[in-house]
Enzyme design. Sequence first.
Site, short mmCIF file in Angstrom:
data_model
loop_
_atom_site.label_atom_id
_atom_site.label_comp_id
_atom_site.label_asym_id
_atom_site.label_seq_id
_atom_site.Cartn_x
_atom_site.Cartn_y
_atom_site.Cartn_z
N GLN A 42 -18.48 11.81 47.46
CA GLN A 42 -19.26 11.70 48.69
C GLN A 42 -19.96 13.02 49.01
O GLN A 42 -19.44 14.09 48.69
CB GLN A 42 -18.34 11.30 49.85
CG GLN A 42 -17.82 9.89 49.74
CD GLN A 42 -16.79 9.59 50.82
OE1 GLN A 42 -17.07 9.74 52.00
NE2 GLN A 42 -15.61 9.20 50.41
N GLU A 43 -21.10 12.90 49.69
CA GLU A 43 -21.93 14.08 49.93
C GLU A 43 -21.15 15.23 50.56
O GLU A 43 -21.27 16.39 50.15
CB GLU A 43 -23.12 13.70 50.81
CG GLU A 43 -24.18 14.78 50.82
CD GLU A 43 -25.47 14.33 51.49
OE1 GLU A 43 -25.54 13.16 51.95
OE2 GLU A 43 -26.37 15.17 51.57
#
Length: 178
Positions: free
Chosen positions: A70-71
């Site tokens: 995830q970012e």
Amino acid sequence: MGILFTRKWRLFYHQGHKVIILGLDNAGKTTVLYQFSMNEVVHASPTIGSNVEEIVINHTCFLMWDIGGQESLRSSWNTYYTNTEFVIVVVDGTDRERISVTRELYKMLAHEDLRKAGLLIFASKQDVKECMTVAEISQFLKLTSIKDHQWHIQACYALTGEGLCQGLEWMMSRFKIR
Ligand SMILES: Nc1nc2c(ncn2[C@@H]2O[C@H](COP(=O)(O)OP(=O)(O)OP(=O)(O)O)[C@@H](O)[C@H]2O)c(=O)[nH]1
Ligand SMILES: [Mg+2]
């Protein structure tokens, strides 16, 4: 005394070739890891942090780290780089919209700790119709421009494990030519 020291040291210092598995969220990294370690599909939720498994193939031990994609987690990937011998990047073949984001991730290869690391790319989800082919992904990621790392791209279908062994075989072959 020397032997005792060695044995004790081994208890603390885990032997194994360190491999990190990176890629965007939902790419299939955790699915790949557990196909390697258990030969089965684990219904994983998004990884927060990392999973690690020891995988022994032909007497060669790999310590594989699957790191959440995830970012918000990507900025901490570099904390895993030390002593990494191979980077596996899992690319979701169905995710055309974010292939340019994946290309940005290649900047990590310039990191001092990954200078000597080999790069294995799994073009995953090849079971899905209309997914990007290996040739397309290679072109989007400009793989032929990577000159300072040994690399290989392999199509796979992680839900059945298809293609994963071929990727591992490439990794094993790198030891022979070193
Ligand atoms: N159709 C298809 N689905 C897959 C394949 N590999 C993984 N998936 C699915 O893709 C979804 C995401 O898989 P994960 O392994 O959790 O993805 P991840 O890269 O670990 O994601 P993060 O932990 O969020 O970084 C799951 O629903 C998997 O079942 C594949 O080869 N084909
Ligand atoms: Mg995961």
